[in-house]
Write a protein that holds these residues in place. Structure first.
Motif, PDB file in Angstrom:
ATOM      1  N   GLN A 194       0.785  -1.229   0.000  1.00 51.48           N
ATOM      2  CA  GLN A 194       0.000   0.000   0.000  1.00 51.48           C
ATOM      3  C   GLN A 194       0.821   1.286   0.000  1.00 51.48           C
ATOM      4  O   GLN A 194       0.349   2.322  -0.465  1.00 51.48           O
ATOM      5  CB  GLN A 194      -0.965   0.010   1.186  1.00 51.48           C
ATOM      6  CG  GLN A 194      -0.304  -0.028   2.549  1.00 51.48           C
ATOM      7  CD  GLN A 194      -1.321  -0.278   3.648  1.00 51.48           C
ATOM      8  OE1 GLN A 194      -2.090  -1.226   3.595  1.00 51.48           O
ATOM      9  NE2 GLN A 194      -1.335   0.597   4.641  1.00 51.48           N
ATOM     10  N   SER A 226       4.637   3.087  -4.880  1.00 54.63           N
ATOM     11  CA  SER A 226       4.109   3.651  -6.123  1.00 54.63           C
ATOM     12  C   SER A 226       3.581   2.506  -6.980  1.00 54.63           C
ATOM     13  O   SER A 226       3.966   1.335  -6.793  1.00 54.63           O
ATOM     14  CB  SER A 226       5.210   4.387  -6.870  1.00 54.63           C
ATOM     15  OG  SER A 226       6.180   3.463  -7.350  1.00 54.63           O
ATOM     16  N   PRO A 227       2.698   2.789  -7.947  1.00 55.43           N
ATOM     17  CA  PRO A 227       2.203   1.730  -8.822  1.00 55.43           C
ATOM     18  C   PRO A 227       3.329   0.948  -9.496  1.00 55.43           C
ATOM     19  O   PRO A 227       3.249  -0.278  -9.617  1.00 55.43           O
ATOM     20  CB  PRO A 227       1.355   2.490  -9.839  1.00 55.43           C
ATOM     21  CG  PRO A 227       0.861   3.686  -9.088  1.00 55.43           C
ATOM     22  CD  PRO A 227       2.001   4.074  -8.204  1.00 55.43           C
ATOM     23  N   GLU A 228       4.365   1.642  -9.928  1.00 56.80           N
ATOM     24  CA  GLU A 228       5.467   0.966 -10.599  1.00 56.80           C
ATOM     25  C   GLU A 228       6.194   0.015  -9.653  1.00 56.80           C
ATOM     26  O   GLU A 228       6.545  -1.117 -10.027  1.00 56.80           O
ATOM     27  CB  GLU A 228       6.452   1.996 -11.167  1.00 56.80           C
ATOM     28  CG  GLU A 228       5.899   2.850 -12.299  1.00 56.80           C
ATOM     29  CD  GLU A 228       4.878   3.891 -11.815  1.00 56.80           C
ATOM     30  OE1 GLU A 228       4.898   4.244 -10.594  1.00 56.80           O
ATOM     31  OE2 GLU A 228       4.072   4.355 -12.639  1.00 56.80           O
ATOM     32  N   LYS A 266       4.930  -1.322  -6.931  1.00 52.39           N
ATOM     33  CA  LYS A 266       4.020  -2.418  -6.591  1.00 52.39           C
ATOM     34  C   LYS A 266       4.131  -3.537  -7.614  1.00 52.39           C
ATOM     35  O   LYS A 266       4.282  -4.715  -7.268  1.00 52.39           O
ATOM     36  CB  LYS A 266       2.568  -1.920  -6.550  1.00 52.39           C
ATOM     37  CG  LYS A 266       2.183  -1.117  -5.338  1.00 52.39           C
ATOM     38  CD  LYS A 266       0.705  -0.744  -5.414  1.00 52.39           C
ATOM     39  CE  LYS A 266       0.307   0.151  -4.247  1.00 52.39           C
ATOM     40  NZ  LYS A 266      -1.129   0.521  -4.301  1.00 52.39           N
ATOM     41  N   ARG A 312      -4.024  -2.802 -14.279  1.00 53.11           N
ATOM     42  CA  ARG A 312      -4.597  -1.496 -14.626  1.00 53.11           C
ATOM     43  C   ARG A 312      -5.713  -1.640 -15.661  1.00 53.11           C
ATOM     44  O   ARG A 312      -5.732  -0.927 -16.668  1.00 53.11           O
ATOM     45  CB  ARG A 312      -3.515  -0.567 -15.181  1.00 53.11           C
ATOM     46  CG  ARG A 312      -2.334  -0.303 -14.262  1.00 53.11           C
ATOM     47  CD  ARG A 312      -1.263   0.468 -15.004  1.00 53.11           C
ATOM     48  NE  ARG A 312      -0.116   0.802 -14.169  1.00 53.11           N
ATOM     49  CZ  ARG A 312       0.895  -0.032 -13.918  1.00 53.11           C
ATOM     50  NH1 ARG A 312       0.878  -1.260 -14.447  1.00 53.11           N
ATOM     51  NH2 ARG A 312       1.914   0.330 -13.154  1.00 53.11           N
ATOM     52  N   GLU A 353      -8.632   7.671 -13.071  1.00 53.30           N
ATOM     53  CA  GLU A 353      -7.226   7.296 -12.972  1.00 53.30           C
ATOM     54  C   GLU A 353      -6.836   6.930 -11.547  1.00 53.30           C
ATOM     55  O   GLU A 353      -6.114   5.951 -11.312  1.00 53.30           O
ATOM     56  CB  GLU A 353      -6.342   8.452 -13.476  1.00 53.30           C
ATOM     57  CG  GLU A 353      -4.865   8.356 -13.118  1.00 53.30           C
ATOM     58  CD  GLU A 353      -4.149   7.210 -13.807  1.00 53.30           C
ATOM     59  OE1 GLU A 353      -3.118   6.753 -13.270  1.00 53.30           O
ATOM     60  OE2 GLU A 353      -4.624   6.774 -14.866  1.00 53.30           O
ATOM     61  N   ASN A 354      -7.326   7.683 -10.586  1.00 56.86           N
ATOM     62  CA  ASN A 354      -6.952   7.446  -9.190  1.00 56.86           C
ATOM     63  C   ASN A 354      -7.601   6.192  -8.614  1.00 56.86           C
ATOM     64  O   ASN A 354      -7.223   5.738  -7.537  1.00 56.86           O
ATOM     65  CB  ASN A 354      -7.329   8.653  -8.334  1.00 56.86           C
ATOM     66  CG  ASN A 354      -6.510   9.870  -8.697  1.00 56.86           C
ATOM     67  OD1 ASN A 354      -5.326   9.765  -9.005  1.00 56.86           O
ATOM     68  ND2 ASN A 354      -7.142  11.048  -8.679  1.00 56.86           N
ATOM     69  N   ILE A 366      -4.557  -0.922  -9.447  1.00 55.90           N
ATOM     70  CA  ILE A 366      -3.200  -0.936  -8.898  1.00 55.90           C
ATOM     71  C   ILE A 366      -3.004   0.137  -7.832  1.00 55.90           C
ATOM     72  O   ILE A 366      -2.239  -0.054  -6.882  1.00 55.90           O
ATOM     73  CB  ILE A 366      -2.155  -0.788 -10.024  1.00 55.90           C
ATOM     74  CG1 ILE A 366      -0.765  -1.172  -9.473  1.00 55.90           C
ATOM     75  CG2 ILE A 366      -2.180   0.611 -10.644  1.00 55.90           C
ATOM     76  CD1 ILE A 366       0.269  -1.398 -10.535  1.00 55.90           C
ATOM     77  N   HIS A 367      -3.688   1.265  -7.953  1.00 54.80           N
ATOM     78  CA  HIS A 367      -3.556   2.318  -6.947  1.00 54.80           C
ATOM     79  C   HIS A 367      -4.071   1.855  -5.589  1.00 54.80           C
ATOM     80  O   HIS A 367      -3.598   2.329  -4.546  1.00 54.80           O
ATOM     81  CB  HIS A 367      -4.317   3.570  -7.382  1.00 54.80           C
ATOM     82  CG  HIS A 367      -3.665   4.313  -8.503  1.00 54.80           C
ATOM     83  ND1 HIS A 367      -2.488   5.006  -8.366  1.00 54.80           N
ATOM     84  CD2 HIS A 367      -4.029   4.466  -9.805  1.00 54.80           C
ATOM     85  CE1 HIS A 367      -2.148   5.568  -9.515  1.00 54.80           C
ATOM     86  NE2 HIS A 367      -3.061   5.245 -10.408  1.00 54.80           N
ATOM     87  N   ARG A 368      -5.041   0.964  -5.599  1.00 55.00           N
ATOM     88  CA  ARG A 368      -5.685   0.555  -4.348  1.00 55.00           C
ATOM     89  C   ARG A 368      -5.192  -0.791  -3.824  1.00 55.00           C
ATOM     90  O   ARG A 368      -5.646  -1.248  -2.780  1.00 55.00           O
ATOM     91  CB  ARG A 368      -7.203   0.517  -4.555  1.00 55.00           C
ATOM     92  CG  ARG A 368      -7.770   1.894  -4.903  1.00 55.00           C
ATOM     93  CD  ARG A 368      -9.288   1.900  -4.998  1.00 55.00           C
ATOM     94  NE  ARG A 368      -9.771   1.192  -6.183  1.00 55.00           N
ATOM     95  CZ  ARG A 368     -10.648   0.206  -6.158  1.00 55.00           C
ATOM     96  NH1 ARG A 368     -11.122  -0.238  -5.015  1.00 55.00           N
ATOM     97  NH2 ARG A 368     -11.052  -0.367  -7.280  1.00 55.00           N
ATOM     98  N   ARG A 399      -3.244  -3.424  -1.827  1.00 48.99           N
ATOM     99  CA  ARG A 399      -2.631  -3.303  -0.499  1.00 48.99           C
ATOM    100  C   ARG A 399      -1.699  -4.440  -0.117  1.00 48.99           C
ATOM    101  O   ARG A 399      -0.706  -4.229   0.565  1.00 48.99           O
ATOM    102  CB  ARG A 399      -3.734  -3.198   0.562  1.00 48.99           C
ATOM    103  CG  ARG A 399      -4.523  -1.913   0.532  1.00 48.99           C
ATOM    104  CD  ARG A 399      -5.506  -1.893   1.679  1.00 48.99           C
ATOM    105  NE  ARG A 399      -6.208  -0.605   1.778  1.00 48.99           N
ATOM    106  CZ  ARG A 399      -7.119  -0.324   2.708  1.00 48.99           C
ATOM    107  NH1 ARG A 399      -7.436  -1.234   3.618  1.00 48.99           N
ATOM    108  NH2 ARG A 399      -7.714   0.846   2.720  1.00 48.99           N
TER     109      ARG A 399
END
Length: 456
Positions: free
Chosen positions: A356, A359-361, A363, A430, A440-441, A445-447, A449
């Motif tokens: 969590q 960054s997405p990258e 992760k 994604r 986008e947010n 992948i942003h979420r 954990r």
């Protein structure tokens, strides 16, 4: 999946306030756009798990034999846990009482998208006789595929019909679905005798009386002492030796193996006119039911997963479908891996690697480096799926997904909408990133954990 959306809009509160005052109020519903355009991942990622299994080593053992035996013994213990209970699970009865004691906006909306009426709710509460809970202790078993509900009714409880993610198909009263042959303890019965409050090894709730049968000690001993087998296909018709239909079995259904005269068979619980269980025998193909645990290999997981591929999403097991967490529960049952009911609990079923704060990258890099294909789960709030390896340098994700969040717009009344997929698919981390209306947010992948490696 079983994630819960609790946000409340002013229009929702006003509608409920009018309803409590005795007025009938229609909740304004925006024009929700259920997208039909194709998410690019569905055409660029193979929707065939065997391709990924071959890359991961189709026949490679993912767990040592000793570990598999240990996990299978734990599965069996949890599967039969309800028959060994002497009292309700801690806090379960209190939670059921609290559900039925709800008032006002907390009751939600019914199937007509109107607030639950006080009269109908009160009648349900009166029928539940909650002051007497628990009133009995009766070991039982399910005699068909059935729903376990948080209220003693088949009517839905929707949080907010005007909001994507809080309306259909997200019936908050749907706890989960249970396969035929699931051990239960019945702890209470409604006044009309139509519903039992029951606890199983995976969850508690209300179940229809006609879907369960009481079991005696001989029945329980027979079930416990037999070799257990797990169904490897969906929609397998179980018929007794006279050809009478008993129930359907699906992937993840666990029943005792019963070989006779060289033919494969399983024991199936049936209900007599007095509500007691008796044991029937059903002939099945050797490929439909296999003894557990099966060796856990990428190829065997892929074989089962491919049978689920493209199947409809079903919140909490509604309509006999699966959501994200029940997909994984059933997928790993043949290998003797017990997974809890919801996504958050499943993320705690092995070695956890936190994602969590990355960054997405980073992760994705961590998932590619540390994840074990076909043995690693990826969890985000309200959702979970299986990491199956890399494809063209990207992590591939097998999951049963309702929809992708779109950015708020006038078409959704200012809500974050949904681009509906509604089925089991393989995607990147994604999915939908190329669509102009995707938030986008809110990309998966942003979420994300937790990466969980099972069996560790």
């Amino acid at each position: 999946m079983k994630n819960t959306y609790r946000s409340v809009v002013p229009a929702f509160i006003v509608a409920c306030a009018f309803a409590l005052a005795g007025c009938t109020v229609s909740v304004p519903r925006p024009e929700l756009v259920y997208e039909t355009s194709t998410v690019r991942d569905l055409t660029t990622f193979p929707q065939n798990l065997m391709i990924f299994a071959d890359r991961a080593g189709r026949d490679r053992q993912l767990l040592p034999p000793g570990k598999s035996v240990e996990l299978a013994a734990l599965y069996k213990k949890r599967f039969f846990a309800a028959w060994n209970q002497s009292r309700p699970g801690k806090g379960n009865v209190e939670y059921m009482r609290a559900m039925l004691n709800r008032s006002g906006v907390k009751r939600g909306f019914a199937e007509n998208f109107q607030p639950w009426s006080s009269a109908r709710w009160s009648a349900m509460r009166e029928n539940a006789d909650i002051g007497a809970m628990p009133s009995l202790r009766r070991p039982a078993v399910t005699v068909c595929h059935t729903s376990l509900r948080l209220l003693p009714t088949e009517r839905p409880q929707l949080s907010n019909p005007a909001a994507p993610g809080q309306s259909f198909p997200f019936d908050e009263a749907q706890q989960t679905a249970l396969h035929v042959g699931t051990p239960l303890i019945l702890l209470h019965v409604t006044r009309d005798g139509a519903w039992y409050y029951a606890e199983s090894g995976v969850a508690c709730g209300w179940v229809r009386a006609m879907d369960v049968a009481a079991v005696d000690e001989n029945f329980r001993n027979t079930w416990k002492e037999a070799t257990l087998a797990v169904c490897h296909d969906d929609g397998v018709a179980l018929k007794d030796e006279s050809g009478h239909f008993l129930a359907h079995a699906d992937i993840g259904t666990v029943l005792p193996l019963a070989r006779q005269d060289g033919e494969s068979g399983v024991l199936v619980p049936a209900r007599d006119r007095n509500g007691n269980a008796y044991i029937a025998r059903a002939r099945v193909s050797a490929s439909a039911f296999r003894s557990m645990p099966q060796p856990l290999t990428p190829g065997r997981v892929a074989e089962l997963g491919n049978r689920m591929m493209g199947q409809s999403y079903g919140w909490g097991g509604l309509y006999g479908d699966r959501d994200c967490s029940s997909t994984l529960r059933d997928l790993f049952a043949p290998f003797g891996l017990w997974l809890p009911r919801n996504s958050a609990a499943q993320a705690g079923s092995g070695q956890q690697i936190k994602l969590q704060d990355l960054s997405p990258e980073k992760k994705e890099r961590l998932i590619l480096d540390e994840g074990i294909p076909f043995l690693s789960l990826i969890q985000l709030p309200g959702h979970i799926g299986l990491y199956i390896g890399s494809y063209n340098g990207q992590a591939a994700f097998f999951h049963n997904l309702w929809g992708l969040r779109t950015a708020p717009s006038p078409a959704t009344g200012g809500w974050s909408g949904r681009h509906i997929l509604g089925r089991a698919v393989v995607t990147s981390l994604r999915p939908g990133a190329e669509l102009p209306d995707i938030d986008e947010n809110a990309l998966l992948i942003h979420r994300m954990r937790v990466l969980t490696i099972l069996g560790r």
